[in-house]
Write an enzyme that holds these catalytic residues in place. Structure first.
Site, PDB file in Angstrom:
ATOM      1  N   LEU A   7      39.906  20.895  -0.085  1.00  0.00           N
ATOM      2  CA  LEU A   7      39.882  22.337   0.190  1.00  0.00           C
ATOM      3  C   LEU A   7      38.683  22.722   1.052  1.00  0.00           C
ATOM      4  O   LEU A   7      38.596  23.851   1.523  1.00  0.00           O
ATOM      5  CB  LEU A   7      39.854  23.112  -1.133  1.00  0.00           C
ATOM      6  CG  LEU A   7      41.133  22.977  -1.964  1.00  0.00           C
ATOM      7  CD1 LEU A   7      40.929  23.513  -3.368  1.00  0.00           C
ATOM      8  CD2 LEU A   7      42.297  23.694  -1.287  1.00  0.00           C
ATOM      9  N   SER A   8      37.771  21.786   1.273  1.00  0.00           N
ATOM     10  CA  SER A   8      36.565  22.123   2.040  1.00  0.00           C
ATOM     11  C   SER A   8      36.877  22.640   3.451  1.00  0.00           C
ATOM     12  O   SER A   8      36.256  23.613   3.889  1.00  0.00           O
ATOM     13  CB  SER A   8      35.619  20.919   2.099  1.00  0.00           C
ATOM     14  OG  SER A   8      35.166  20.611   0.801  1.00  0.00           O
TER      15      SER A   8
ATOM     16  N   LYS B 246      30.233   8.823  -2.476  1.00  0.00           N
ATOM     17  CA  LYS B 246      28.982   9.561  -2.716  1.00  0.00           C
ATOM     18  C   LYS B 246      27.788   8.648  -2.989  1.00  0.00           C
ATOM     19  O   LYS B 246      26.646   9.034  -2.741  1.00  0.00           O
ATOM     20  CB  LYS B 246      29.158  10.538  -3.884  1.00  0.00           C
ATOM     21  CG  LYS B 246      30.015  11.744  -3.555  1.00  0.00           C
ATOM     22  CD  LYS B 246      30.043  12.713  -4.719  1.00  0.00           C
ATOM     23  CE  LYS B 246      30.855  13.941  -4.383  1.00  0.00           C
ATOM     24  NZ  LYS B 246      30.751  14.980  -5.425  1.00  0.00           N
TER      25      LYS B 246
ATOM     26  N   ASP C 144      25.974  19.635  -5.368  1.00  0.00           N
ATOM     27  CA  ASP C 144      26.910  19.911  -6.476  1.00  0.00           C
ATOM     28  C   ASP C 144      26.237  20.706  -7.594  1.00  0.00           C
ATOM     29  O   ASP C 144      26.781  21.688  -8.088  1.00  0.00           O
ATOM     30  CB  ASP C 144      27.466  18.602  -7.057  1.00  0.00           C
ATOM     31  CG  ASP C 144      28.467  17.933  -6.126  1.00  0.00           C
ATOM     32  OD1 ASP C 144      29.140  18.645  -5.360  1.00  0.00           O
ATOM     33  OD2 ASP C 144      28.580  16.686  -6.172  1.00  0.00           O
TER      34      ASP C 144
ATOM     35  N   GLY D 296      30.855  14.589 -20.965  1.00  0.00           N
ATOM     36  CA  GLY D 296      31.003  13.649 -19.859  1.00  0.00           C
ATOM     37  C   GLY D 296      29.659  13.033 -19.528  1.00  0.00           C
ATOM     38  O   GLY D 296      28.595  13.604 -19.843  1.00  0.00           O
ATOM     39  N   ALA D 297      29.699  11.845 -18.923  1.00  0.00           N
ATOM     40  CA  ALA D 297      28.451  11.174 -18.546  1.00  0.00           C
ATOM     41  C   ALA D 297      28.619  10.431 -17.224  1.00  0.00           C
ATOM     42  O   ALA D 297      27.896   9.493 -16.939  1.00  0.00           O
ATOM     43  CB  ALA D 297      28.012  10.221 -19.654  1.00  0.00           C
TER      44      ALA D 297
ATOM     45  N   GLY E  38      29.425  10.841 -12.795  1.00  0.00           N
ATOM     46  CA  GLY E  38      28.678  11.404 -11.672  1.00  0.00           C
ATOM     47  C   GLY E  38      28.558  12.918 -11.744  1.00  0.00           C
ATOM     48  O   GLY E  38      27.484  13.481 -11.470  1.00  0.00           O
TER      49      GLY E  38
ATOM     50  N   TYR F 204      39.311  21.909 -11.093  1.00  0.00           N
ATOM     51  CA  TYR F 204      39.763  23.130 -10.424  1.00  0.00           C
ATOM     52  C   TYR F 204      41.280  23.227 -10.296  1.00  0.00           C
ATOM     53  O   TYR F 204      41.790  24.263  -9.898  1.00  0.00           O
ATOM     54  CB  TYR F 204      39.062  23.353  -9.082  1.00  0.00           C
ATOM     55  CG  TYR F 204      39.204  22.274  -8.055  1.00  0.00           C
ATOM     56  CD1 TYR F 204      38.199  21.345  -7.864  1.00  0.00           C
ATOM     57  CD2 TYR F 204      40.336  22.208  -7.258  1.00  0.00           C
ATOM     58  CE1 TYR F 204      38.315  20.367  -6.909  1.00  0.00           C
ATOM     59  CE2 TYR F 204      40.453  21.228  -6.292  1.00  0.00           C
ATOM     60  CZ  TYR F 204      39.445  20.304  -6.129  1.00  0.00           C
ATOM     61  OH  TYR F 204      39.566  19.327  -5.176  1.00  0.00           O
TER      62      TYR F 204
HETATM   63  P1  ATR Z   1      32.941  11.817 -12.090  1.00  0.00           P
HETATM   64  O1  ATR Z   1      32.111  11.174 -11.031  1.00  0.00           O
HETATM   65  O2  ATR Z   1      33.942  12.814 -11.580  1.00  0.00           O
HETATM   66  O3  ATR Z   1      32.109  12.375 -13.192  1.00  0.00           O
HETATM   67  P2  ATR Z   1      33.485   9.435 -13.596  1.00  0.00           P
HETATM   68  O4  ATR Z   1      32.131   8.943 -13.259  1.00  0.00           O
HETATM   69  O5  ATR Z   1      34.634   8.494 -13.531  1.00  0.00           O
HETATM   70  O6  ATR Z   1      33.872  10.665 -12.688  1.00  0.00           O
HETATM   71  O7  ATR Z   1      33.424  10.101 -15.060  1.00  0.00           O
HETATM   72  C1  ATR Z   1      34.551  10.542 -15.716  1.00  0.00           C
HETATM   73  C2  ATR Z   1      34.158  11.152 -17.056  1.00  0.00           C
HETATM   74  O8  ATR Z   1      35.357  11.580 -17.727  1.00  0.00           O
HETATM   75  C3  ATR Z   1      33.475  10.165 -17.992  1.00  0.00           C
HETATM   76  O9  ATR Z   1      32.555  10.873 -18.785  1.00  0.00           O
HETATM   77  C4  ATR Z   1      34.655   9.657 -18.844  1.00  0.00           C
HETATM   78  O10 ATR Z   1      34.305   9.183 -20.100  1.00  0.00           O
HETATM   79  P3  ATR Z   1      33.869   7.623 -20.314  1.00  0.00           P
HETATM   80  O11 ATR Z   1      32.486   7.503 -19.751  1.00  0.00           O
HETATM   81  O12 ATR Z   1      33.903   7.429 -21.777  1.00  0.00           O
HETATM   82  O13 ATR Z   1      34.866   6.812 -19.548  1.00  0.00           O
HETATM   83  C5  ATR Z   1      35.444  10.942 -19.000  1.00  0.00           C
HETATM   84  N1  ATR Z   1      36.851  10.724 -19.346  1.00  0.00           N
HETATM   85  C6  ATR Z   1      37.853  10.413 -18.506  1.00  0.00           C
HETATM   86  N2  ATR Z   1      39.020  10.299 -19.197  1.00  0.00           N
HETATM   87  C7  ATR Z   1      38.731  10.551 -20.508  1.00  0.00           C
HETATM   88  C8  ATR Z   1      39.509  10.618 -21.701  1.00  0.00           C
HETATM   89  N3  ATR Z   1      40.816  10.412 -21.691  1.00  0.00           N
HETATM   90  N4  ATR Z   1      38.875  10.927 -22.853  1.00  0.00           N
HETATM   91  C9  ATR Z   1      37.543  11.176 -22.871  1.00  0.00           C
HETATM   92  N5  ATR Z   1      36.747  11.124 -21.770  1.00  0.00           N
HETATM   93  C10 ATR Z   1      37.342  10.816 -20.606  1.00  0.00           C
END
Ligand code: ATR
Length: 279
Positions: free
Chosen positions: A21-22, A71, A107, A132-133, A135, A226
């Protein structure tokens, strides 16, 4: 606007980028401020990143956004990184400055601007939960640390990843109380701000990142997803009484920050948002 002999260009590099969308809001921004620039999407194959950057740079590109999956791959190709990109260990924006490539990461700043503008919420001194943990969680955690949240809890399926992020954020921001959240014992009522920074809630990854009980209008629930416009998480959060914000706003404001880096101008956020809404 019609391109002519003086038209300059900026763009986004990723793969795939056909649905980005950018271009929608960056082209609207150039038009709104009367810049004879266009913004294009470049779908780059993995082995072509270095050549593409060199080529675009040689062609006088004015600025780039970097998206999935590059990235981090982009970092060794840059001459310098700003402090945020360094801390996040990823860049989403390249500035071409006097023949040098400078990496930025907008971001997190986009996230904070959206909080301030869309929810009139000042995160300084607040208690935040990040789910989440990956990027995205890292960008948001660094940004919240930079603006001085009081505490940050990180909840993640893979607790080892949450622990690593907690250590990192704790090392950057010693005054912030950073902890891993215990998945069984998270009480949503204890946070001013709750952020879903996972992909849970996207069409191809349905579900809820966290069960929500009663919330108040003083609490802000943010979903970086989004599409769909209203995830299950946001729908329930709104029903339970919280203010909710969708990830399109973070997308818009990170783009606005990039626009300012390239052009030195204030971004016409209203025009950009209107173009996005229309799309
Ligand atoms: P981004 O860069 O967009 O943050 P990423 O680094 O792949 O993408 O991170 C995805 C996040 O979604 C992670 O925190 C992942 O949890 P895990 O570290 O345990 O893999 C989380 N995630 C994705 N699918 C999930 C699910 N079904 N249940 C719980 N957490 C999920």
């Amino acid at each position: 606007m019609h391109a002519n002999g003086q038209t300059a260009f900026a763009g986004i590099i990723g793969s795939p980028v056909g649905h980005s969308l950018s271009p929608v809001f960056q082209n609207a921004a150039f038009e709104a401020v009367g810049l004879n620039w266009v913004y294009l999407a470049f779908d780059i194959a993995p082995g072509e990143l270095q050549k593409s950057i060199a080529g675009l740079s040689a062609c006088g590109c004015r600025g780039l956004n970097i998206t999935m999956p590059y990235k981090r791959d982009i970092l060794p190709l840059l001459d310098d990184l700003d402090e945020t990109a360094l801390r996040v260990d990823a860049a989403n924006t390249i500035e071409f400055r006097n023949g040098k490539l400078i990496g930025h990461n907008t971001d997190g700043a986009g996230f904070i601007k959206s909080l301030r503008q869309d929810a009139a919420f000042d995160p300084e001194g607040s208690d935040a939960l990040i789910i989440g943990a990956g990027g995205a969680a890292r960008s948001i955690s660094v940004a919240l640390g930079q603006v001085g949240v009081r505490s940050l809890k990180i909840l993640n399926r893979d607790t080892g990843k949450a622990e690593r992020l907690v250590r990192l954020i704790g090392s950057y921001f010693p005054d912030c109380l950073v902890e891993v959240a215990d998945s069984g014992g998270v009480d949503p009522a204890g946070f001013d701000l709750l952020v879903n920074a996972t992909s849970v809630g996207m069409e191809n990854n349905p579900g809820l990142p966290l069960m929500l009980e009663a919330l108040t209008p003083a609490q802000v629930v943010y979903d970086i997803i989004y599409w769909p416009l209203e995830t299950e998480f946001l729908r329930i959060a709104a029903e339970k009484g919280a203010q909710t914000i969708n990830g399109l706003r973070m997308l818009l404001f990170q783009g606005a920050e990039s626009f300012s880096i390239w052009t030195g101008l204030d971004a016409p956020v209203e025009h950009m948002g209107a173009a996005l809404k229309e799309r």
